[in-house]
Enzyme design. Sequence first.
Site, PDB file in Angstrom:
ATOM      1  N   ALA A  16       0.853  -1.182   0.000  1.00  0.00           N
ATOM      2  CA  ALA A  16       0.000   0.000   0.000  1.00  0.00           C
ATOM      3  C   ALA A  16       0.891   1.234   0.000  1.00  0.00           C
ATOM      4  O   ALA A  16       2.081   1.144   0.279  1.00  0.00           O
ATOM      5  CB  ALA A  16      -0.901   0.013   1.224  1.00  0.00           C
ATOM      6  N   MET A  17       0.285   2.391  -0.296  1.00  0.00           N
ATOM      7  CA  MET A  17       1.071   3.622  -0.432  1.00  0.00           C
ATOM      8  C   MET A  17       0.377   4.777   0.259  1.00  0.00           C
ATOM      9  O   MET A  17      -0.816   5.014   0.075  1.00  0.00           O
ATOM     10  CB  MET A  17       1.256   3.898  -1.929  1.00  0.00           C
ATOM     11  CG  MET A  17       2.041   5.154  -2.236  1.00  0.00           C
ATOM     12  SD  MET A  17       3.743   5.064  -1.593  1.00  0.00           S
ATOM     13  CE  MET A  17       4.017   6.807  -1.224  1.00  0.00           C
ATOM     14  N   GLU A  18       1.172   5.529   1.027  1.00  0.00           N
ATOM     15  CA  GLU A  18       0.652   6.544   1.948  1.00  0.00           C
ATOM     16  C   GLU A  18       0.440   7.921   1.335  1.00  0.00           C
ATOM     17  O   GLU A  18       0.500   8.921   2.055  1.00  0.00           O
ATOM     18  CB  GLU A  18       1.626   6.680   3.126  1.00  0.00           C
ATOM     19  CG  GLU A  18       2.983   7.334   2.785  1.00  0.00           C
ATOM     20  CD  GLU A  18       4.097   6.332   2.482  1.00  0.00           C
ATOM     21  OE1 GLU A  18       3.784   5.194   2.111  1.00  0.00           O
ATOM     22  OE2 GLU A  18       5.280   6.710   2.615  1.00  0.00           O
ATOM     23  N   ASN A  19       0.171   8.044   0.020  1.00  0.00           N
ATOM     24  CA  ASN A  19      -0.033   9.357  -0.602  1.00  0.00           C
ATOM     25  C   ASN A  19      -0.885  10.262   0.287  1.00  0.00           C
ATOM     26  O   ASN A  19      -1.890   9.819   0.836  1.00  0.00           O
ATOM     27  CB  ASN A  19      -0.736   9.192  -1.937  1.00  0.00           C
ATOM     28  CG  ASN A  19      -0.198   8.035  -2.738  1.00  0.00           C
ATOM     29  OD1 ASN A  19       0.956   8.028  -3.111  1.00  0.00           O
ATOM     30  ND2 ASN A  19      -1.023   7.017  -2.945  1.00  0.00           N
ATOM     31  N   GLU A  39       0.026   2.919   6.911  1.00  0.00           N
ATOM     32  CA  GLU A  39      -0.054   4.021   5.950  1.00  0.00           C
ATOM     33  C   GLU A  39      -0.597   5.281   6.633  1.00  0.00           C
ATOM     34  O   GLU A  39      -0.169   6.390   6.337  1.00  0.00           O
ATOM     35  CB  GLU A  39      -0.923   3.642   4.750  1.00  0.00           C
ATOM     36  CG  GLU A  39      -0.526   2.342   4.049  1.00  0.00           C
ATOM     37  CD  GLU A  39       0.946   2.239   3.655  1.00  0.00           C
ATOM     38  OE1 GLU A  39       1.604   3.278   3.517  1.00  0.00           O
ATOM     39  OE2 GLU A  39       1.432   1.093   3.494  1.00  0.00           O
TER      40      GLU A  39
HETATM   41 ZN    ZN Z   1       5.686   2.466   4.738  1.00  0.00          ZN
END
Ligand code: ZN
Length: 902
Positions: A286-289, A322
Site C-alpha cells: 500500500a502507499m501513503e499518498n 499508511e
Molecule cells: Zn511504509
Amino acid sequence: MSEAPGQAAASPSTPASAPQRPAPPQVIRREDYCPPAFGIDRVELRFELDEDVSTVHATLALRRAPGAAAAAPLVLDGEGLVLRSVAIDGRTLGPEAYAQDAATLTIAAVPDVFELRTVVEIRPQDNTELTGLYRSSGNYCTQCEAEGFRRITFFLDRPDVMARYRVTLAADRTRYPVLLANGNRVAAGELPGGRHFATWDDPFPKPSYLFALVAGDLRCHAGEFTTASGRRVRLEIWVEPENIDRCEHALRSLQRAMLWDEQRFGREYDLDIYMIVAVSDFNMGAMENKGLNIFNAKYVLARPDTATDDDYEAIEKVIAHEYFHNWTGNRVTCRDWFQLTLKEGLTVFRDHWFSADMGSPAVTRIAEVLALRTAQFAEDSGPMAHPIRPESYVEMNNFYTATVYEKGSEVIGMLRTLLGDAGFRRGMDLYFERHDGQAVTCDDFRAALADANGRDLEQFGRWYSQVGTPVLRARTTHDPATGRFTLRLEQAPPLAAGAGREAAPLLHIPVAMGLLAPDGSSLPLQLVGEAAASPGETRVLELREQAQSFEFVGVQEAPAVSLLRGFSAPVELDYPRSDDELARLMGADPDAFARWDAGQELARRVLLRLCDDAVAGRELVIDERLVTACGRVLADPRLDGSLKALALTLPNERILGQHQTIVAVEGLHRARQFVVRALAEALQGPLRAIYSETAPRGPYAITQPEIDRRRLHNLALGYLAALGDDASVALAVAQFKDADNMSDSQEALACLIEVGGPVREAGLAEFHARWRGDALVLDKWFTLQAVSGHPDTLERVLALAHHPDFTLANPNRTRALLASFGLRNQFHFHDASGRGYQLLADKVCELDPHNPHVAARLVSAFNNWRRFDSGRQAAMHAQLQRIAGLPGLSRSTQEIVARALV
Ligand SMILES: [Zn+2]
C-alpha cells in the site's frame, strides 16, 4: 509504503558487474548527496485522461536555491514522456533552448525565479510496470514512490523538493464518475462532450512521491472520525462496486489507528478528508499518498467467508501503517532515498506497537521476530546484505527490503528500550517540533531523541551503517559459596563471510534479561556494588564494549538465564546452554516471548540432530524432552490458543537451513515431517480433545478470544491430519465442508492437500469452483498448492504455471504461485532436478520486460544459492547467468542478479 505481501525484497548494491553488460548502470551513492539547485513553490497539474493518449499540463513555480550556481541549468527528471511544449514565463521555447534524453529534460538558461509550463503525453493503458500513472481494472491510478512521478511529468523528482499541489482531472463522466487526488476537493463540474472535472488542492507541501490520483467507476464506504481537538474528518474507502460489502473492517481499523496515534504520540490528522482506494494490480502492499492512500486490494477487502484471521490482522496493520506515515513520512519526510528507514523503520515500529496494543503483545512480538529471522537474517547473510541506511544503489525499488523495514524497526525498538516509553515520546515530540514540514536524515532523528533525553547516542548510531546480523555471545559462571553469578556478554561480528568482519565497530546493544531459580521463580537482579535489586523481574544491560561482565549477588543455586527478553536486539545469540535449561525456560519464563524462543531453540536442536541422522541413514528417534515440553504447553492454562499454536509450530525449513553450512534440503524436510508425525502420534489424545473443545460454538466473530480459539483448533487439526488415518482425514473433510469462515476453510484445505489423493482433488475442485471469480481468494488456492510439502508439489506448480487462471500481469497472482514457491517452499523449489529453478528463471525472463520490479523480487529467490550443495549451486548459477545474459534486461533485475553472481 508497505512491503510487497508475503515476501522480503532484495536489496541495493555496489557496482553491477555482469560481464555481459557493456555499460553498467549508474550507481547512486549516499556520500554524493547535493542539495537541489532549484526549489518548487507551487505545482499546478491538469490531466486530460483519455482512452488512447492522456495529456498532462504542468505549471511549476521555480526559484533558484540560495547558494546554487547562478549559471546552473535546470535539469528535470522525465522518463517515457512525449514532450509537446515547454514554456518559460509564457514564452514557448524552441528546440534549441532545451535538450531531452531518456531520463532528463535540460534547459540551459533560466532566470532565478520563473514559471515553467510543460505539456506531455503519456499512455497509462500501456504501463505494465505499474509505476507512474497506469490502469487497473479499467480505472486510472498512480504509484509514485520512489521515482514514478517522473513517468507522469517533468519534475525535480526527489524527496527533498517539497511543493504545494493543485490538481485538476478531466475525464469521461460515464466511464470515470469518480475523480480523486490529494488534499481537499475545491471545484468540480461538467465539461463539453460528456466529460467532467474535479480540482483538488493540498495545503501541505509534499514531495512528488506522495502525489496520487484516481479516476474510475468506484463505490464509497464512508465513515468519520472526530479528532482530539474536535475536528470532524470524513473517511472514505473506495472500491470496485462488487466489493462494497468488504470495507467495514478497513474503516474500523483506520478509526482505531487515528485514535491510537493521538493517544500514544499526540498526533492528529490534518486534512478534512482521508481516502483509501483499493486496486487489484499493485506492486507493493500500500502507499501513503497524502490524504489519498492507494492500496493493494488484499489489504482492504475482508469478509468472514473470504478473509482469514491473518488477513484481518494484516489489514488492520497495513491501514495503520499508511495512516501513521502522515506524520512519520509525509509531514516529516526523507532528505534522500538512502534515508528510507527514517520513515519506514520508524513507521513499521509504530504499526508493530499499535498491533501489540490492539491484540496480544506476545503474539505480535513472536510474529515479528519470526518474520525477521526468516527473511531479514537470510538477507543479512547473502549477497544483498546492506545496512538499514544503504550506502549505494542502482535501482531504488530494489531497496524496499526486510533490512530497511524490519531491521530498521528493530533499531527504533532498541531506542525505545534504552530511553523508556516516556523518554522515547519526549524524543518523538522534539523530532516533530523541530522538523515538521522538512526533509531530513536519520541523523536528525537520532539527534532529536538524544537531545530530548540528554543521552549520548553516538555509538548507537553505528547501527545505521552496520551490515549483517551481529553475534551476541554469552557465557556464565556460578559460585555457590559466595552466591555470585557472572554473566559475560561479548559482541562479535556477523558470521556470514563478507559482511564486514574486520571493520565491525562496537555497537551499543540493549540486552533485556532475567534469572530463574530451579523452581521456575524469578530471582532478584542485584549487581555487585548496588544497594538493592533492580525493580521487576527483567532488567536491561547495556553492552557497549567488546566484552563486559555483569556480576549478580544473592544467587544461591545455579539459575537459568533468560536472555534477550522480547528480543531486545536484532542479533544472533550464541549461548551454549543445556537442553534442560531450555526446557526450564520454556516452562516457566515470565516473558512470553522468551518462553516461545526457548521452545524454538529446543525444537531446532532436535530437528538439526535428526537431520544429521536422516542424512547419515540412521533410524530417526524422537527426543522425548520435546514431546514432554510440547505436551506441557498444550496443557498449560496460562497460555492462550494463539501462543500455544505458535509454541507448537516447529521452526520452518528455511530458518533451520540458516543454521547449517550447506543446507541439507532433503534431510531437513524428512526430519521436520518425522517430528510433526511423531508429536501427533505421541500427543494424539490431547490433540483430539483440544480439537473438539475448541470447535466453533456460534457464528464467526473477529474477536481476540475467537481468533485464539480458531488458531488452536486449526493447529490441532494440522497435527492430526499428519497422521493420515481415516478418522483424522474425516475431521478435515468435515471442517472444509462446514466452515463458515475462510480461516477454517483454508486450514482444512491445506490439510487435505497434504493428505493427497481424492480428498485433495475434491477439495481443490470445490474451492476453485466456488471462488474462481474472486481474485484474492483464488490467490490462496494457488498459494496453498505452491507451499505444500506433498511429494508431487513440483509437478503441480509446473502445471499451475500454465493454468488458465494464472497470469504474470497481476503481481498478487504472480506472488501467490511463484514467490510462494520460490521463497517459502525450500524442499520443492530446491528439487535436485533443477526444474524448480528452471521454472522460476523462465518466468523472470518472461516478466522482466513488462514489470521489472516484480521480476527483480522473484529473482531474489536465487540469492542464497551458495548455501546449497555443488549440484544445486551449479544449476542455480546457470539460471542466474542465463538471466544476466538476457538482451535488454532491466536495471532492477540486473542489479540483483549481478550482486548474486559476484
Ligand atoms: Zn511504509
